[in-house]
Write a protein that holds these residues in place. Structure first.
Motif: not given
Lengths: 481, 250
Positions: B88-90, B141-143
């Motif tokens: 998942v992208e955050i 950023s995350v993913n």
């Protein structure tokens, strides 16, 4: 010891200065609003002559005005005759020790990492004159004085610098600008005044926290900031600690005047009491904030983190009069439970080559309603004006609302205006992803929301930004799951 | 380590898993294969504690504890790691913040002191090499903006950071080219130890050329219909899933 004596002396003198207030500690004038009340305020504050005219003029305008009803807000009827418009600041602390204060409040203080002494100050507990903090304040004042910077309460400014006040007061916000600005102009009790001389770069962030007696400025606060040519100042308002206040209605006015090549950065963290989970109580916050870029290449930048108040009605704006002047608005507005917020900005392009940027991040949770309302107006003579607006909304749960009301008026063909908007829901898959990495749901929400608001939080001064991050997470506690 | 007994799971009233039995002992690598829609990802998600699944019967114990009594984050802290099929992208959350929070939550659970920023960065450098993770990626950023392969690598990178007791790789090979596949497999193999177990969920056998399973199970229509050694994976590769379907009356 000598230094300490000096500090002590200054502290006691400081109190003496406000002696005419503290004498009349129980002096609250009767409820109601009329010309006699305004005269009384003016007399009690021993203001210069022109202020009486100013206040009466505002009052007469206010009488002819109506409460604005265009905002996406449900505002309960306010009886303006049921308010007392002048009360002396409380001398005696509310509590004798921190033990008497609502434990929930203390809990929040601790989560925010607020030092004990400041906690006492905020909660209204008696604080002994702790040497450290007093000397910080003193050093602060001395440093500013060396540069010729004036930073004092509004009352003090009216006594010591009446000409400066007279010259600039209501330049950005005319007394009859709107209902609440008119009311404020008529009855405001105190606030802050700041003047940065020509070419001076203020060496520190100016924070109301450092201004003695700042806690008692009351419900009608007035702030006037003047940045003379080529000067710079960064100004911080508010604090992250939850502020409780017995006055439900707050109507402040903030005016900024930036002369040629001057830059003013104004940052707010607003966390007034939002009311309880069922929507009982909470502050009604009707604020008029406007800056005017008077000179060429001047710049005014508003950054706000709004998490408190039951009702927020607030549009920090910029009038871009000088050629090449720049206006910025960065906002995070968070509403939870029954909170309502209608906030945004106005960018009025008058000068040539003026530029404005708007970044608004709304976060709605609970059964709250959160609206962005903005106006970008480019006058015909504002050739080559540029605006970029980005308005994002984040929804948590399915009972809250997010609304966007952008107005764009462009009066010439050489200007470019861009508007982007998104609405998203906080993803359960994002939360689960965090959970799966050992992060609790509450921490995950805090992290995701802060990520969403990062662009705005980055604009805050470092220390404020860290506190604001924690504040966002705390304000959403219990809103999911 | 992990014991699944007669697990039945439904989603919105529809039965997905219809009686799963599985024993995973410390140090073992289990592969779960099966055609699309057989319930592989459901099993992975139920193990990790994702919401939206109704456990109609059965039990799962992890190191002797009833798994259903534990929240997803408790399971994670106790050492269950899920490598997501779709990471998942955050947006706006820096990788470093996310990873450091995660690692320190695990440490807190074990009663260890949180890592300082310096210590954490050192650990991160070490693990990054293992999966040939680009520094440019950990600065994002995350993913966010990661390619499919980068996302999968990032999952294994997190696994390396957290050193879980039980790793569940849900279709980690899907969308990977052969080079990325090797890197991922090397990462998994480097973490192998007698105390750690792995469940590899995959549609294809090619990942199993690099991660050698001790046991291979075929999941079909919510049940494990066949279990054997590594040779089963090769047989499936050769014959496809048709013969499984025929044997099981469809």
């Amino acid at each position: 010891m000598k230094d300490q004596d000096k500090v002590l002396k200054e502290v006691t003198q400081g109190e003496y200065k406000y002696g005419f207030y503290t004498d009349i500690e129980t002096d609250i004038i009767a409820k109601g609003l009329n010309e006699t009340v305004i005269r009384t305020i003016w007399e009690k504050k021993k203001e210069p002559e022109f202020m009486l005219e100013f206040r009466l003029n505002a009052y007469r305008k206010w009488l002819k005005m109506k409460m604005p009803d265009w905002a996406y807000l449900k505002i309960p009827a306010i009886d303006f005759q049921e308010i007392s418009y002048y009360a002396a600041p409380r001398k005696k602390p509310k509590y004798e020790s921190l033990d008497e204060v609502d434990p929930e409040l203390i809990d929040t203080f601790n989560k925010l990492g607020i030092p004990l002494e400041e906690q006492m100050h905020l909660a209204g507990v008696a604080v002994d004159a702790v040497m450290d903090s007093v000397s910080v304040k003193t050093t602060f004042k001395e440093t500013l004085a060396e540069k010729g910077i004036i930073f004092c309460s509004f009352s003090e400014a009216l006594q010591e610098h009446p000409d400066l006040v007279r010259k600039y007061l209501s330049m950005a916000v005319p007394v009859g600008d709107n209902y609440f600005a008119a009311l404020n102009s008529a009855v405001f009790s105190d606030g802050s005044f700041c003047y940065i001389p020509r070419g001076v770069r203020c060496p520190m962030e100016l924070s109301t926290y450092f201004r003695i007696n700042a806690a008692n400025t009351g419900q009608f606060e007035r702030t006037l900031i003047i940045a003379d040519e080529g000067s710079y100042v960064s100004y911080l308002e508010g604090c992250t600690a939850p502020m409780r206040d017995e006055n439900q209605l707050h109507a402040a006015v903030v005016e900024i005047i930036a002369l040629g090549h001057a830059e003013v950065k104004y940052s707010t963290v607003q966390n007034w009491y939002p009311g309880d989970k069922n929507g009982k109580g909470g502050i009604y916050n009707f604020v008029t904030k406007r800056g005017i870029c008077r000179g060429k290449s001047s710049k005014i930048s508003w950054t706000q983190v709004e998490t408190g108040s039951a009702i927020t009605w607030k549009y920090p704006s910029c009038i871009l009069l000088g050629d090449n002047s720049v206006g910025e608005f960065y906002s995070v507005a968070l509403t939870n439970n029954h909170q309502q917020a209608d906030t945004g900005t106005k960018m009025i392009h008058i000068g040539r080559n003026t530029k404005s940027t708007i970044v608004s991040k709304g976060i709605s949770a609970g059964v709250s309603n959160n609206s962005y309302r903005g106006l970008v107006k480019v006058m015909p003579r504002a050739l080559n004006a540029r605006n970029f607006s980005q308005c994002d909304s984040l929804l948590m749960g399915d009972r809250c609302g997010a609304h966007t009301f952008p107005y764009i008026e462009v009066g010439n063909k050489s200007s470019v205006v861009e508007h982007e908007a998104t609405t998203s829901k906080i993803g359960e898959d994002q939360i689960f992803y965090c959970n799966q990495r050992g992060i609790s749901t509450e921490d995950a929400i805090g992290m995701i929301v802060n990520g969403y608001a990062r662009e705005v939080l980055n604009k805050l001064p470092m220390e404020f930004a860290v506190e604001a991050q924690k504040l966002l997470a705390i304000s959403l506690e219990g809103s999911v799951g | 380590m992990l014991s699944i007994k007669n697990l039945c799971v439904s989603i919105e009233g529809k039965e997905i898993l219809t009686g799963i039995n599985l024993e995973v002992r410390p140090g073992e690598v289990h592969a779960i294969m099966g055609p699309n829609g057989s319930g592989k990802s459901t099993l992975a998600n139920v193990l990790a504690g994702r919401e939206g699944y109704e456990i109609t019967s059965g039990e799962i114990t992890f190191e002797g504890e009833d798994l259903f009594e534990l929240s997803p984050e408790e399971r994670a802290r106790k050492g269950i790691f899920l490598s997501f099929q779709y990471p998942v992208e955050i947006p706006g959350v820096p990788m470093v913040t996310f990873l450091k929070t995660s690692v320190n939550e695990h440490r807190k659970f074990k009663g260890e002191k949180p890592l300082t920023a310096g210590e954490f960065l050192k650990l991160m450098r070490e693990k990054k090499q293992m999966v040939e993770m680009d520094t440019e990626l950990t600065n994002r950023s995350v993913n966010e903006g990661f390619s499919g392969g980068e996302k999968k690598k990032n999952e294994i990178f997190q696994m390396a950071l957290l050193e879980p007791r039980l790793s569940i790789l849900d279709e980690t090979d899907s969308g990977l080219d052969i080079d990325a596949l090797k890197i991922v497999a090397n990462g998994v193999n480097a973490l192998k130890s007698p105390g750690r177990s792995t469940i590899v969920i995959t549609h294809y056998q090619r990942l199993l050329d690099y991660i050698i399973p001790d046991h291979v199970h075929v999941l079909y229509k919510g049940k494990i219909v066949k279990s054997a050694g590594r040779e089963l994976a090769l047989e499936l590769e050769e014959k496809g899933y048709e013969w499984i379907k025929q044997e099981n009356g469809n």
